[in-house]
Design a protein around this motif. Structure first.
Motif, PDB file in Angstrom:
ATOM      1  N   ALA A   1     -42.800 -36.548  31.495  1.00  0.00           N
ATOM      2  CA  ALA A   1     -42.188 -37.859  31.234  1.00  0.00           C
ATOM      3  C   ALA A   1     -40.874 -37.686  30.490  1.00  0.00           C
ATOM      4  O   ALA A   1     -39.876 -38.346  30.784  1.00  0.00           O
ATOM      5  CB  ALA A   1     -43.148 -38.727  30.422  1.00  0.00           C
TER       6      ALA A   1
ATOM      7  N   ILE B   1     -46.633 -34.654  28.072  1.00  0.00           N
ATOM      8  CA  ILE B   1     -45.398 -35.200  27.523  1.00  0.00           C
ATOM      9  C   ILE B   1     -44.174 -34.670  28.262  1.00  0.00           C
ATOM     10  O   ILE B   1     -43.229 -35.403  28.520  1.00  0.00           O
ATOM     11  CB  ILE B   1     -45.275 -34.808  26.030  1.00  0.00           C
ATOM     12  CG1 ILE B   1     -46.564 -35.080  25.296  1.00  0.00           C
ATOM     13  CG2 ILE B   1     -44.120 -35.506  25.396  1.00  0.00           C
ATOM     14  CD1 ILE B   1     -46.910 -36.520  25.181  1.00  0.00           C
TER      15      ILE B   1
ATOM     16  N   LYS C   1     -31.958 -36.524  19.179  1.00  0.00           N
ATOM     17  CA  LYS C   1     -32.854 -37.362  18.397  1.00  0.00           C
ATOM     18  C   LYS C   1     -34.036 -37.821  19.255  1.00  0.00           C
ATOM     19  O   LYS C   1     -35.178 -37.849  18.797  1.00  0.00           O
ATOM     20  CB  LYS C   1     -32.078 -38.585  17.872  1.00  0.00           C
ATOM     21  CG  LYS C   1     -32.852 -39.400  16.848  1.00  0.00           C
ATOM     22  CD  LYS C   1     -33.164 -38.573  15.616  1.00  0.00           C
ATOM     23  CE  LYS C   1     -33.593 -39.367  14.415  1.00  0.00           C
ATOM     24  NZ  LYS C   1     -34.910 -39.942  14.454  1.00  0.00           N
ATOM     25  N   LEU C   2     -33.757 -38.182  20.515  1.00  0.00           N
ATOM     26  CA  LEU C   2     -34.846 -38.616  21.388  1.00  0.00           C
ATOM     27  C   LEU C   2     -35.799 -37.463  21.672  1.00  0.00           C
ATOM     28  O   LEU C   2     -37.006 -37.668  21.732  1.00  0.00           O
ATOM     29  CB  LEU C   2     -34.291 -39.186  22.703  1.00  0.00           C
ATOM     30  CG  LEU C   2     -33.717 -40.587  22.578  1.00  0.00           C
ATOM     31  CD1 LEU C   2     -33.079 -41.023  23.865  1.00  0.00           C
ATOM     32  CD2 LEU C   2     -34.787 -41.572  22.172  1.00  0.00           C
TER      33      LEU C   2
ATOM     34  N   THR D   1     -42.630 -35.795  18.179  1.00  0.00           N
ATOM     35  CA  THR D   1     -43.629 -36.419  17.322  1.00  0.00           C
ATOM     36  C   THR D   1     -44.760 -37.024  18.136  1.00  0.00           C
ATOM     37  O   THR D   1     -45.651 -37.666  17.578  1.00  0.00           O
ATOM     38  CB  THR D   1     -43.000 -37.535  16.457  1.00  0.00           C
ATOM     39  OG1 THR D   1     -42.438 -38.514  17.333  1.00  0.00           O
ATOM     40  CG2 THR D   1     -41.907 -36.969  15.589  1.00  0.00           C
ATOM     41  N   LEU D   2     -44.729 -36.849  19.452  1.00  0.00           N
ATOM     42  CA  LEU D   2     -45.834 -37.304  20.277  1.00  0.00           C
ATOM     43  C   LEU D   2     -46.923 -36.251  20.344  1.00  0.00           C
ATOM     44  O   LEU D   2     -47.841 -36.360  21.132  1.00  0.00           O
ATOM     45  CB  LEU D   2     -45.348 -37.625  21.705  1.00  0.00           C
ATOM     46  CG  LEU D   2     -44.490 -38.868  21.829  1.00  0.00           C
ATOM     47  CD1 LEU D   2     -44.172 -39.146  23.271  1.00  0.00           C
ATOM     48  CD2 LEU D   2     -45.176 -40.060  21.218  1.00  0.00           C
ATOM     49  N   GLY D   3     -46.804 -35.216  19.548  1.00  0.00           N
ATOM     50  CA  GLY D   3     -47.907 -34.266  19.501  1.00  0.00           C
ATOM     51  C   GLY D   3     -47.483 -32.868  19.880  1.00  0.00           C
ATOM     52  O   GLY D   3     -46.331 -32.595  20.180  1.00  0.00           O
TER      53      GLY D   3
ATOM     54  N   GLU E   1     -38.006 -37.320  18.889  1.00  0.00           N
ATOM     55  CA  GLU E   1     -39.019 -38.379  18.965  1.00  0.00           C
ATOM     56  C   GLU E   1     -40.151 -37.937  19.868  1.00  0.00           C
ATOM     57  O   GLU E   1     -41.316 -38.183  19.585  1.00  0.00           O
ATOM     58  CB  GLU E   1     -38.390 -39.652  19.564  1.00  0.00           C
ATOM     59  CG  GLU E   1     -37.417 -40.355  18.660  1.00  0.00           C
ATOM     60  CD  GLU E   1     -38.105 -41.167  17.593  1.00  0.00           C
ATOM     61  OE1 GLU E   1     -37.398 -41.827  16.833  1.00  0.00           O
ATOM     62  OE2 GLU E   1     -39.343 -41.118  17.497  1.00  0.00           O
ATOM     63  N   PHE E   2     -39.798 -37.305  21.000  1.00  0.00           N
ATOM     64  CA  PHE E   2     -40.842 -36.837  21.896  1.00  0.00           C
ATOM     65  C   PHE E   2     -41.692 -35.773  21.212  1.00  0.00           C
ATOM     66  O   PHE E   2     -42.881 -35.653  21.486  1.00  0.00           O
ATOM     67  CB  PHE E   2     -40.233 -36.268  23.183  1.00  0.00           C
ATOM     68  CG  PHE E   2     -39.992 -37.307  24.239  1.00  0.00           C
ATOM     69  CD1 PHE E   2     -38.723 -37.779  24.490  1.00  0.00           C
ATOM     70  CD2 PHE E   2     -41.049 -37.818  24.965  1.00  0.00           C
ATOM     71  CE1 PHE E   2     -38.501 -38.735  25.458  1.00  0.00           C
ATOM     72  CE2 PHE E   2     -40.836 -38.779  25.934  1.00  0.00           C
ATOM     73  CZ  PHE E   2     -39.558 -39.235  26.179  1.00  0.00           C
TER      74      PHE E   2
END
Lengths: 427, 377
Positions: B243, B240, B49-50, B56-58, B53-54
């Motif tokens: 990180a 991204i 899931k995380l 959706t950062l592009g 989420e990453f």
């Protein structure tokens, strides 16, 4: 008399008590360690997120509309507004100055570039910025910052330029086009000014910088004929995830709410404070970074708290089990006391006093052990030890007392109802 | 055969006799197993899931014509269809972009043409005021960036006329987006409209791709795309990825150590119960030895008892852990966490291990001397 019985019980058969105290200490050590790490994890992860780079963009308030394609601004150099680099020290005077991890100003100039020894002149872009520049702060200190803070994923083959020398770093694609290597010199011309720069390294960013030359801001200012000025500023700030409260318009807040908002490191309040300090700017959150960070941090904090509660529960259970079993052992003692005429209340009070004392000793030991354990965990996972929080000591002591008492309550209740005679007989 | 059934009979009696003690040990084992199973279930899904989420950062891959080439655009029917034909399952979204320098009245502005349905999947941080442009065939509506809207005096519902060279286009503003990026200064519309305005039908300037998976998988997808799209540059977006790797590593470390600590605590609870049990059993062991029981046989009985306890605790704990994991999943991640049956054997193995380790005090019973016990000491 009561105190004598209690103290005697500790000197007579210390082994079982030591076992209980040891179990308490271990359980509370784990509880302390997980609490310390959980309280710290939000801050640690927020710092990790700074490796995503800048989360705030500062531009002139009165600027014309940028014409950007792929990060390159196609506006003529004369168009638009500029900001004064001399004001940048004020960024470290805002309320949240310690959360400003770094910033870097940028000034882009279209230039004509020629590799020394070659006659071929190409058009390229020179991006003026800081790598590791010392900024004087109004309070007398200096703050060293630059793109190392705002774009940490930029990778340079060689070394970065020194802010006071005639040096520059070439983007990977440009270097390939002009056949540049570290150590080569290039001649840069723009608007009547000329500089010869030594290329100290080749940078690959994955963005438009790969087609440009990065050089000290002072050189770009000279080439553009704009001394002491910059066009945009990237700021990397340590922030707290945004929530509904932080998104509100400060003008609609009451005085108390405004104080609370101002004194929390939300990205909205930090933007507001920067806007107050730097004249003529517009500050915007780079939502891609800020939002993503906020969302992920919130999720991870939630997970951490669940994990902490799980560890606390397991600690409580372990201590309770130990308490329970040691009390079960004392049935003959309880039988004897009742046979001698002690009321159920007195027996209960005696055991409670004992368990409380054990809880205090175990709790203090556990806190000390827990601190060591938390250091090991912190360094192992984050590379940094968590700060010692004294507030946890009373919390851990109370937890130890509660758990020890709860653990012994049930078997105590059952044991005190036991008929003394069979117990004394040895059954 | 008789020996086996005798063994089982004694085992059954042992389990039944010290019910009180064993219940405490069982509770310690079950709760340890429940928490570990919940955390293991959550961990595997939490990472996924995380990672999402990453995503959706592009975009994490950008495809563009080679830098420095004068040919500023590439064919879209070719590139986008070729990417789709590769059928790479990890690709979450593919968004083409074409940028056109246009004029609205006397104000120059950049018009970006793209596919909004794909953009919505990649760029979750865009804040929208008004309505979205729903379909790819909508040639009348556009979205305007926050700063551009302010400079051009636009609001949802107003119309904007754009001119580029000989081409004109009229659009109605459906909504204002705040992105905190370059899009704030642009007007966004469907790819077809931008192509029409630029007179470059069938072409795009670049393609942004969002790929899910581990850094190794993203690397592989990048190489597959590079191999299948010769003449084009396939670039990973590094910001991204770096990180993401670090942060996920830290979270994994946290969960691992917590599970280890919780297992240690379970062990503690079990040890305490078993130590008390050992006290109780001295007479039984003395009697068994006097009747001719050998130490190995007695030890095997106790170990079997501990093992049974561990297995039962592990299974119960797993079931409770699944419920816990579901509750955590919905509470924190807003996603249904399905039970992963590979966690069951791990949980049982761990719990049995803890139970056997905790049975250590019972091994000390091997040294009991029957004569002393029968005498009553």
């Amino acid at each position: 008399m009561f105190l004598r019985i209690v103290s005697d019980s500790f000197t007579r058969k210390p082994r079982r008590k030591v076992l209980t105290a040891a179990a308490l200490a271990l359980g509370m050590a784990v509880a302390t360690a997980t609490l310390e790490v959980a309280l710290d994890v939000g801050d640690r992860l927020a710092r990790e997120f700074r490796s995503l780079g800048a989360n705030l963009l500062v531009t002139p308030a009165s600027d014309t509309l940028p014409l950007e394609i792929g990060g390159v601004d196609y506006r003529p150099v004369d168009a638009g507004a500029y900001l004064s680099a001399g004001d940048l020290g004020k960024l470290k005077t805002i309320f949240w100055r310690n959360n400003i991890m770094g910033f870097a100003p940028f000034l882009d100039v279209p230039v004509a570039i020629a590799s020394s020894g070659s006659q071929e002149i190409s058009d390229a872009e020179l991006i003026g910025t800081w790598y590791s520049h010392s900024v004087p702060v109004p309070d007398g200190s200096a703050f060293t910052t630059g793109v190392s803070a705002t774009d940490p994923w930029w990778h340079v083959d060689g070394r970065w330029f020194s802010d006071t020398s005639e040096e520059g770093v070439a983007g990977a694609a440009l270097a390939q086009r002009l056949n540049l290597r570290a150590g080569n010199k290039v001649k840069i011309d723009a608007g009547g000014h000329s500089h010869t720069l030594t290329i100290t390294g080749i940078v690959s960013t994955g963005g438009r910088e790969d087609n440009s030359v990065l050089a000290p801001l002072a050189i770009a200012q000279d080439l553009a004929g704009r001394p002491g000025q910059y066009r945009r500023l990237l700021v990397s700030a340590l922030t707290k995830p945004a929530d509904a409260f932080s998104e509100r318009d400060p003008a609609t807040m009451t005085a108390v709410e405004y104080d609370r908002w101002y004194c929390s490191p939300y990205i909205s309040s930090i933007s507001h404070q920067i806007q107050q300090q730097l004249p003529g700017v517009e500050v915007r959150a780079i939502r891609q970074v800020a939002e993503g960070e906020g969302r992920i941090l919130t999720r991870v904090s939630g997970l951490m708290w669940i994990v902490t509660i799980a560890a606390l529960f397991a600690a409580a259970l372990a201590v309770g089990a130990t308490s329970a079993t040691t009390v079960l052992e004392r049935r003959s003692e309880i039988g004897l006391m009742k046979a001698l005429g002690a009321s159920r209340r007195a027996v209960g009070a005696f055991f409670v006093a004992e368990q409380l004392f054990l809880a205090m000793v175990g709790g203090v030991l556990g806190y000390a052990l827990g601190f060591v354990l938390a250091r090991a965990l912190g360094i192992g996972i984050f590379g940094v030890a968590p700060a010692l929080r004294w507030i946890l000591l009373p919390i851990v002591l109370v937890l130890a007392a509660v758990v020890a008492l709860l653990g012994s309550l049930l078997p105590l209740g059952r044991a005190s109802r036991v008929d003394p005679a069979p117990v004394l007989r040895g059954e | 055969m008789a020996r086996r059934s005798m063994f089982l009979r004694i085992l059954w009696k042992l389990l039944g006799a010290s019910r009180g003690r064993l219940t405490v040990a069982l509770i310690a084992l079950t709760s340890g197993a429940a928490v570990c199973s919940a955390l293991l279930n959550v961990n595997l899904d939490a990472e996924r899931k995380l990672t999402q989420e990453f995503r959706t950062l592009g975009a994490n891959i950008v495809i563009a014509p080679p830098t420095g080439s004068s040919e500023a655009a590439l064919a879209d029917a070719g590139v986008l269809d070729r990417i789709a034909a590769l059928r790479i399952p990890q690709i979450v979204a593919t968004a083409p972009y074409l940028y056109v320098a246009a004029n609205s009245g006397s104000q120059p502005v950049i018009l970006a043409g793209t596919w909004f349905d794909q953009v919505a999947k990649m760029n979750s941080w865009w804040k929208l005021e008004g309505g979205w442009v729903s379909s790819r065939d909508d040639h009348e509506h556009c979205l305007v960036g926050f700063t551009a809207a302010r400079q051009l005096g636009l609001a949802p519902g107003s119309s904007v006329h754009l001119r580029s060279g000989d081409h004109n286009i009229s659009l109605t503003v459906a909504g204002i987006v705040t992105t905190g990026g370059a899009e704030d200064n642009q007007i966004l519309t469907n790819l077809d409209s931008a192509q029409a305005l630029a007179g470059l039908s069938g072409r795009v300037g670049l393609v942004q791709i969002s790929v899910s998976g581990t850094p190794a998988e993203i690397e592989r997808v990048t190489r597959t795309l590079a191999d299948n799209l010769p003449g084009l540059e396939v670039r990973p977006v590094r910001q991204i990825a770096a990180a993401e790797g670090t942060i996920l590593g830290r979270i994994r470390g946290l969960i691992f150590w917590t599970i280890a600590l919780i297992l240690v605590l379970s062990l503690l609870g079990v040890l305490a119960s078993m130590a008390a049990l050992a006290m109780e059993r001295r007479r039984d062991v003395g009697l068994m030895k006097a009747l001719g029981g050998t130490v190995p046989r007695i030890m095997r009985l106790f170990l079997a008892e501990a093992g049974t306890l561990g297995a039962v605790g592990g299974m119960l704990g797993f079931l409770i852990g699944v419920v816990l994991a579901r509750w955590i999943g919905e509470g924190i991640f807003g996603v249904v966490i399905s039970a992963r049956f590979e966690v069951l054997p791990i949980t049982i193995a761990l719990t049995v291990g803890v139970a056997l380790a905790g049975a250590f005090p019972l091994r000390l019973l091997g040294r009991v001397r029957p004569a002393d016990i029968l005498r009553g000491e």
